[in-house]
Design a protein around this motif. Structure first.
Motif, mmCIF file in Angstrom:
data_model
loop_
_atom_site.group_PDB
_atom_site.id
_atom_site.type_symbol
_atom_site.label_atom_id
_atom_site.label_comp_id
_atom_site.label_asym_id
_atom_site.label_seq_id
_atom_site.Cartn_x
_atom_site.Cartn_y
_atom_site.Cartn_z
ATOM 1 N N THR A 104 -7.975 10.773 -4.844
ATOM 2 C CA THR A 104 -8.522 11.122 -6.153
ATOM 3 C C THR A 104 -7.498 10.883 -7.251
ATOM 4 O O THR A 104 -7.821 10.375 -8.333
ATOM 5 C CB THR A 104 -8.976 12.590 -6.154
ATOM 6 N N GLU A 105 -6.251 11.240 -6.977
ATOM 7 C CA GLU A 105 -5.188 11.088 -7.973
ATOM 8 C C GLU A 105 -4.993 9.628 -8.370
ATOM 9 O O GLU A 105 -4.913 9.302 -9.571
ATOM 10 C CB GLU A 105 -3.884 11.663 -7.424
ATOM 11 N N VAL A 106 -4.918 8.726 -7.390
ATOM 12 C CA VAL A 106 -4.673 7.313 -7.740
ATOM 13 C C VAL A 106 -5.890 6.692 -8.400
ATOM 14 O O VAL A 106 -5.760 5.738 -9.181
ATOM 15 C CB VAL A 106 -4.240 6.493 -6.495
ATOM 16 N N ARG A 107 -7.083 7.217 -8.111
ATOM 17 C CA ARG A 107 -8.293 6.730 -8.781
ATOM 18 C C ARG A 107 -8.301 7.156 -10.244
ATOM 19 O O ARG A 107 -8.489 6.334 -11.152
ATOM 20 C CB ARG A 107 -9.543 7.270 -8.073
ATOM 21 N N LYS A 108 -8.067 8.434 -10.493
ATOM 22 C CA LYS A 108 -8.176 8.960 -11.850
ATOM 23 C C LYS A 108 -7.008 8.528 -12.736
ATOM 24 O O LYS A 108 -7.165 8.406 -13.957
ATOM 25 C CB LYS A 108 -8.278 10.482 -11.809
ATOM 26 N N SER A 109 -5.835 8.292 -12.128
ATOM 27 C CA SER A 109 -4.672 7.875 -12.916
ATOM 28 C C SER A 109 -4.734 6.409 -13.307
ATOM 29 O O SER A 109 -3.998 5.959 -14.191
ATOM 30 C CB SER A 109 -3.392 8.130 -12.120
ATOM 31 N N GLY A 110 -5.587 5.637 -12.630
ATOM 32 C CA GLY A 110 -5.680 4.214 -12.889
ATOM 33 C C GLY A 110 -4.770 3.380 -12.014
ATOM 34 O O GLY A 110 -4.753 2.149 -12.126
ATOM 35 N N LEU A 111 -4.002 4.032 -11.113
ATOM 36 C CA LEU A 111 -3.135 3.282 -10.207
ATOM 37 C C LEU A 111 -3.965 2.390 -9.278
ATOM 38 O O LEU A 111 -3.563 1.271 -8.961
ATOM 39 C CB LEU A 111 -2.273 4.245 -9.389
ATOM 40 N N MET A 112 -5.125 2.929 -8.844
ATOM 41 C CA MET A 112 -6.070 2.127 -8.057
ATOM 42 C C MET A 112 -7.447 2.274 -8.703
ATOM 43 O O MET A 112 -8.308 3.008 -8.218
ATOM 44 C CB MET A 112 -6.080 2.594 -6.592
ATOM 45 N N PRO A 113 -7.670 1.573 -9.801
ATOM 46 C CA PRO A 113 -8.889 1.770 -10.603
ATOM 47 C C PRO A 113 -10.168 1.331 -9.917
ATOM 48 O O PRO A 113 -11.264 1.687 -10.375
ATOM 49 C CB PRO A 113 -8.616 0.926 -11.852
ATOM 50 N N HIS A 114 -10.072 0.570 -8.831
ATOM 51 C CA HIS A 114 -11.280 0.104 -8.158
ATOM 52 C C HIS A 114 -11.852 1.127 -7.174
ATOM 53 O O HIS A 114 -12.919 0.903 -6.611
ATOM 54 C CB HIS A 114 -10.995 -1.216 -7.435
ATOM 55 N N LEU A 115 -11.129 2.238 -6.978
ATOM 56 C CA LEU A 115 -11.662 3.285 -6.103
ATOM 57 C C LEU A 115 -12.758 4.054 -6.822
ATOM 58 O O LEU A 115 -12.766 4.167 -8.052
ATOM 59 C CB LEU A 115 -10.555 4.245 -5.675
ATOM 60 N N ARG A 116 -13.653 4.600 -6.023
ATOM 61 C CA ARG A 116 -14.708 5.459 -6.561
ATOM 62 C C ARG A 116 -14.666 6.820 -5.875
ATOM 63 O O ARG A 116 -13.902 7.013 -4.923
ATOM 64 C CB ARG A 116 -16.062 4.749 -6.421
ATOM 65 N N PRO A 117 -15.450 7.804 -6.318
ATOM 66 C CA PRO A 117 -15.178 9.194 -5.952
ATOM 67 C C PRO A 117 -15.301 9.564 -4.478
ATOM 68 O O PRO A 117 -14.592 10.464 -4.004
ATOM 69 C CB PRO A 117 -16.205 9.980 -6.783
ATOM 70 N N ASP A 118 -16.168 8.944 -3.725
ATOM 71 C CA ASP A 118 -16.423 9.382 -2.351
ATOM 72 C C ASP A 118 -15.318 8.898 -1.412
ATOM 73 O O ASP A 118 -14.839 7.767 -1.533
ATOM 74 C CB ASP A 118 -17.782 8.849 -1.883
ATOM 75 N N GLY A 119 -14.936 9.736 -0.466
ATOM 76 C CA GLY A 119 -13.918 9.320 0.486
ATOM 77 C C GLY A 119 -13.675 10.370 1.559
ATOM 78 O O GLY A 119 -14.013 11.546 1.390
#
Length: 391
Positions: free
Chosen positions: A156-171
């Protein structure tokens, strides 16, 4: 003796956790206005719809739909069929059953003339709750669930920070730890499945998750050439959240607790006010166990507390230290019963449970977070003194 144990966690965008988050956000919104409210709120999410259902007795004025949409937006569903601004929301909330309320409002002991204030409230339901603590980690939690939670939170952190912007919420995450006896020695396997958009290749995704999530969370001393790592083992994971699978409040109770390392009574936590011993007594049991390990009473402990609906005092208390106790288990149980008041009224006051603190428990576990009141070790010195007195 070599053995392996596995625990899993899920991100806040997993459909079950999304439902937990909405349920607990509603509880917080109600309790912030009415600390004595009664809440049992559950959510069911599927494709483009959300059902908010349950029992609430309160004078608080809360817009359930508004709370739900704000929670969905915060988690990151601003796209697809379950977008926060377009999903369909149905609210089916009514008051608490008077048959249940009469036992909670005035306990059996109180009706029988008890003078003790702590006997005012009866347990909100029957059931058995478990607490657990062990010396495997700084948090006094099992290592597999601790690492699984940290991996999920990092997604969640790397998704929301933009470090890995291609991730989406489910995991989802999963960690297998190898033990030598009771001592964790290495991580044998890591599984990470994460939702993503179609602009990233599987190879890019795997490299990014290993570098930014796995290597950032799991100490290198626990990883070796034999550690098995699986990233999205089925391939693409474009469709996720309620659009891909239905969600339900309370369906991730092992994720919420100790990752399967100990028994579970079966009751869920999220969406419930603290008169429900499913929640409050489980928190108290963890508090007791953590203080017992911190005090040196044992290296590992499982505590069961059982209740009858409408009765304030537990009907039984059971302790198992798995052979690590400095005293016999029965003696430790007696010490804990003398040291800690496990009646619902006393639990609520001791842990400060009539506050809007529940949203922060909805993802990545209810235990092992140092800032929560049931994670404090403020009774360890008193327990250590009792241990010294019994030697």
């Amino acid at each position: 003796m070599k053995k392996f144990f596995t625990s899993e966690s899920v991100t806040e965008g997993h459909p079950d956790k999304l439902c937990d988050a909405i349920s607990d956000a509603i509880v917080d919104a109600i309790i912030s206005q009415d600390p004595s409210a009664r809440c049992a709120v559950e959510c069911c999410a599927a494709y483009d719809g959300l059902l908010i259902m349950g029992e609430v007795t309160t004078y608080a004025k809360v817009d359930y739909e508004e709370v739900a949409r704000a929670t969905i937006k915060r988690i990151g569903y601003d796209f697809g069929s379950f977008s926060y601004n377009s999903c369909k929301i149905t609210v089916a909330i009514h008051g608490q059953s008077p048959d249940i309320a009469q036992g909670v409002n005035s306990s059996l002991e109180n009706k029988s003339g008890a003078k003790d204030t702590e006997d005012l409230l009866g347990a909100g339901d029957q059931g058995m709750m478990f607490g657990y603590a062990c010396s495997e980690t700084e948090e006094l939690m099992p290592l597999p669930i601790t690492l699984a939670h940290k991996l999920a939170a990092r997604l969640t952190e790397v998704r929301k920070s933009g470090l890995m912007p291609h991730l989406r919420p489910d995991g989802k995450t999963q960690v297998t730890v190898e033990y030598d006896g009771d001592n964790p020695v290495r991580v044998d396997a890591v599984v990470v499945s994460t939702q993503h958009d179609d602009a990233i290749t599987q190879e890019e995704l795997k490299k990014g998750v290993i570098k930014n999530v796995i290597d950032a969370v799991i100490p290198s001393c626990l990883l070796d050439a034999s550690t098995k790592i699986y990233i999205n083992p089925t391939g693409r994971f474009l469709i996720g959240g309620p659009e891909g699978d239905s969600g339900l409040t309370g369906r991730k109770i092992i994720v919420d607790t100790y990752g399967g390392a100990c028994a579970h009574g079966g009751g869920a936590f999220s969406g419930k006010d603290p008169t429900k011993v499913d929640r409050s007594a489980a928190y108290m049991a963890r508090y007791i166990c953590k203080n017992a390990v911190a005090a040196g009473l044992c290296e590992k402990i499982e505590l069961q507390v059982a209740y009858a609906i409408g009765v304030s005092r537990p009907v039984s208390v059971f302790v198992d230290t798995f052979g690590t106790g400095k005293l016999p288990d029965g003696k430790i149980a007696n010490i804990l019963v003398e040291e800690f008041d496990m009646r619902p009224y006393a639990i609520i006051n001791a842990l400060g449970l009539r506050q809007p603190i529940y949203s922060q428990t909805a993802a990545y576990g209810h235990f092992g977070k140092a800032y929560l009141p049931w994670e404090q070790c403020d009774r360890a010195d008193s327990l250590k003194q009792r241990l010294d007195n019994n030697k």
